[in-house]
Design a protein around this motif. Structure first.
Motif, mmCIF file in Angstrom:
data_model
loop_
_atom_site.group_PDB
_atom_site.id
_atom_site.type_symbol
_atom_site.label_atom_id
_atom_site.label_comp_id
_atom_site.label_asym_id
_atom_site.label_seq_id
_atom_site.Cartn_x
_atom_site.Cartn_y
_atom_site.Cartn_z
ATOM 1 N N ASP A 53 1.367 -1.264 0.234
ATOM 2 C CA ASP A 53 -0.064 0.171 -0.231
ATOM 3 C C ASP A 53 0.738 0.666 -0.561
ATOM 4 O O ASP A 53 2.030 1.240 0.120
ATOM 5 N N PHE A 54 0.529 2.487 -0.210
ATOM 6 C CA PHE A 54 0.986 3.595 -0.223
ATOM 7 C C PHE A 54 1.852 3.789 0.961
ATOM 8 O O PHE A 54 3.423 4.769 1.101
ATOM 9 N N ASP A 55 1.314 3.786 2.140
ATOM 10 C CA ASP A 55 2.135 4.063 3.446
ATOM 11 C C ASP A 55 3.471 3.520 3.134
ATOM 12 O O ASP A 55 4.297 3.510 4.244
ATOM 13 N N ARG A 359 -11.401 -9.985 -17.477
ATOM 14 C CA ARG A 359 -12.146 -9.580 -17.216
ATOM 15 C C ARG A 359 -11.671 -7.944 -16.670
ATOM 16 O O ARG A 359 -12.435 -6.779 -17.129
ATOM 17 N N ASN A 360 -10.243 -7.555 -16.527
ATOM 18 C CA ASN A 360 -9.488 -6.093 -16.551
ATOM 19 C C ASN A 360 -8.973 -6.308 -18.209
ATOM 20 O O ASN A 360 -9.065 -4.885 -17.986
ATOM 21 N N HIS A 361 -9.266 -6.456 -18.909
ATOM 22 C CA HIS A 361 -9.527 -5.828 -20.463
ATOM 23 C C HIS A 361 -7.982 -5.954 -20.485
ATOM 24 O O HIS A 361 -7.623 -4.572 -21.234
ATOM 25 N N PHE A 362 -6.709 -6.985 -20.308
ATOM 26 C CA PHE A 362 -5.647 -6.611 -20.172
ATOM 27 C C PHE A 362 -5.378 -5.917 -19.330
ATOM 28 O O PHE A 362 -3.783 -5.256 -20.303
ATOM 29 N N THR A 363 -5.694 -4.470 -18.043
ATOM 30 C CA THR A 363 -4.637 -4.315 -17.916
ATOM 31 C C THR A 363 -4.693 -3.909 -16.411
ATOM 32 O O THR A 363 -5.594 -4.481 -15.932
ATOM 33 N N TYR A 364 -4.036 -3.154 -15.979
ATOM 34 C CA TYR A 364 -3.687 -3.432 -14.224
ATOM 35 C C TYR A 364 -4.270 -1.908 -13.829
ATOM 36 O O TYR A 364 -4.488 -0.893 -14.307
ATOM 37 N N PRO A 365 -5.189 -2.040 -12.871
ATOM 38 C CA PRO A 365 -5.953 -0.628 -12.295
ATOM 39 C C PRO A 365 -5.003 0.406 -11.722
ATOM 40 O O PRO A 365 -5.272 0.161 -9.921
ATOM 41 N N TYR A 366 -3.917 1.184 -11.651
ATOM 42 C CA TYR A 366 -2.694 1.386 -11.124
ATOM 43 C C TYR A 366 -3.742 2.720 -10.199
ATOM 44 O O TYR A 366 -4.881 3.326 -10.755
ATOM 45 N N ARG A 367 -3.347 3.052 -9.536
ATOM 46 C CA ARG A 367 -3.978 4.188 -8.780
ATOM 47 C C ARG A 367 -2.912 4.611 -8.870
ATOM 48 O O ARG A 367 -1.452 4.678 -8.538
ATOM 49 N N GLU A 368 -2.563 6.100 -9.108
ATOM 50 C CA GLU A 368 -1.937 7.475 -8.847
ATOM 51 C C GLU A 368 -1.169 8.032 -7.228
ATOM 52 O O GLU A 368 -1.949 7.405 -6.175
#
Length: 376
Positions: A53-55, A359-368
């Motif tokens: 996680d970010f922290d 299900r994610n169309h071959f992409t990762y849901p990156y977080r900014e």
């Protein structure tokens, strides 16, 4: 002192980096290609968020990571003399993961794999001359074994200079191994050769999709141009990363070369399709080995349609198919015996990987980078 690690923003490199940070509590010196430290931190966050996680990431960034911005293919990584001297004084081992996986571009493989490795070797020589280098570890590939058919290959018998190579990636990685051994004869070396690295046995999520997309395409076909009994040496990335981190940190590994593979336990094509068909409640595909040659020819023609979806998928298949046809596995008894761990079977985790990717169309849901987070 710390481990100088290349390739930390890549799929395997990020797994290895977080393994060293979280389990071995090692200080890392990371070479990141970016115009500034802020941009480098952003790249690292994209690579590491699959694991942290970010922290937790930000904690490591501030306490356990030194970020150096540079380019693997530039002389001295593009550093100033002072920056280079600082690196020499502060690194006690090297873990070289960065590589071009572009199997169709000889230029990219020559530049990154050969010229880049030469720059890392020159650094190793400088560190050895300054205060000594504890270990030089290099990520190679089982593809250095060249064209094979129906074999079980052990580490000592993998490289045969009279065999043809599948592609520029395999050829340049074979020369990298030779270069390292020739130029660092007194340095403790560890050469790691992963097989087909596909998915993580602990989670469905992945950020690597090229091979997964080819796998998913084949999984959806009712007729497969493959031999049902051929074995596929697919290995989970978490096994590879853990083995690399543990053996790099080990004072005296038993060998200087390890196949990081599923080896003799590799599943067959039919094992994999049976597992997928069962969990998806689908009819099992029919195998048609007679179609191997015509399908290979068709894929080669379609791959020339650059810039089109069909051409892109065909180019992926052009890379993937030879590894599906060689029915060759790589003995992994060394690493299993020495680490006391074995790779997961692909049939146990292939469906979660398939489901996540499709299900994610071959992409990762990156977080900014969080707006409320500290500056990179």
């Amino acid at each position: 002192m710390g481990i100088f690690l290349t390739g930390s923003t890549g799929y395997l490199g990020a797994h290895i980096a977080t393994e060293l940070l979280e389990k071995h509590h090692q200080r890392l010196i990371l070479l990141v290609r970016a115009p500034s430290r802020e941009a480098a931190a952003q790249r690292l966050w994209r690579a590491f968020q699959l694991h942290l996680d970010f922290d937790r990431f930000h904690h490591h960034l501030n306490t356990g990571i030194e970020v150096l911005t540079g380019d693997l293919t530039e002389e001295g990584f593009g550093f100033t003399p002072d920056q280079y001297r600082h690196l020499v004084k502060n690194a006690d081992s090297i873990l070289h993961v960065a590589a071009s996986l572009n199997r169709k571009s000889e230029r990219a493989c020559l530049n990154i794999n050969l010229r880049g490795t030469l720059e890392v070797v020159k650094l190793a020589q400088a560190i050895s001359g300054d205060h000594g280098l504890r270990r030089f570890s290099h990520i190679s590939t089982v593809a250095v074994a060249g064209a094979r058919q129906d074999e079980v290959v052990e580490e000592e018998h993998a490289i045969d200079w009279n065999r043809s190579d599948y592609d520029p990636y395999a050829r340049t990685k074979k020369f990298c191994e030779h270069l390292i051994r020739e130029l660092l004869p007194e340095t403790p070396l560890t050469i790691f050769r992963p097989s087909i690295v596909l998915g993580d046995s602990r989670r469905a999520e992945t950020t690597q999709f090229d091979m997964v997309q080819a796998f998913a395409f084949l999984a959806g076909l009712p007729l497969l141009p493959l031999r049902a009994g051929d074995r596929l040496d697919i290995v989970n990335v978490d096994f590879v990363a853990e083995a690399v981190a543990n053996l790099h940190q080990k004072e005296s590994p038993g060998f200087d070369t390890y196949h990081l593979s599923s080896g003799r336990s590799s599943p067959t094509c039919q094992d994999i399709t049976n597992a997928l068909s069962a969990v998806r409640n689908r009819r099992r595909p029919t195998y048609a080995p007679s179609l191997i040659r015509p399908v290979n020819s068709l894929v080669s023609r379609l791959a020339r349609r650059r810039g089109t979806p069909v051409g892109y998928l065909a180019s992926l298949m052009q890379v993937f198919l030879p590894y599906l046809h060689w029915n060759t596995v790589f003995d992994n008894s060394r690493v299993v015996r020495e680490t006391g761990t074995s790779p997961a079977c692909f049939t146990d985790y292939c469906y979660p990987l398939y489901r996540f990717a499709t299900r994610n169309h071959f992409t990762y849901p990156y977080r900014e980078w969080p707006e409320t987070g500290a500056a990179p």
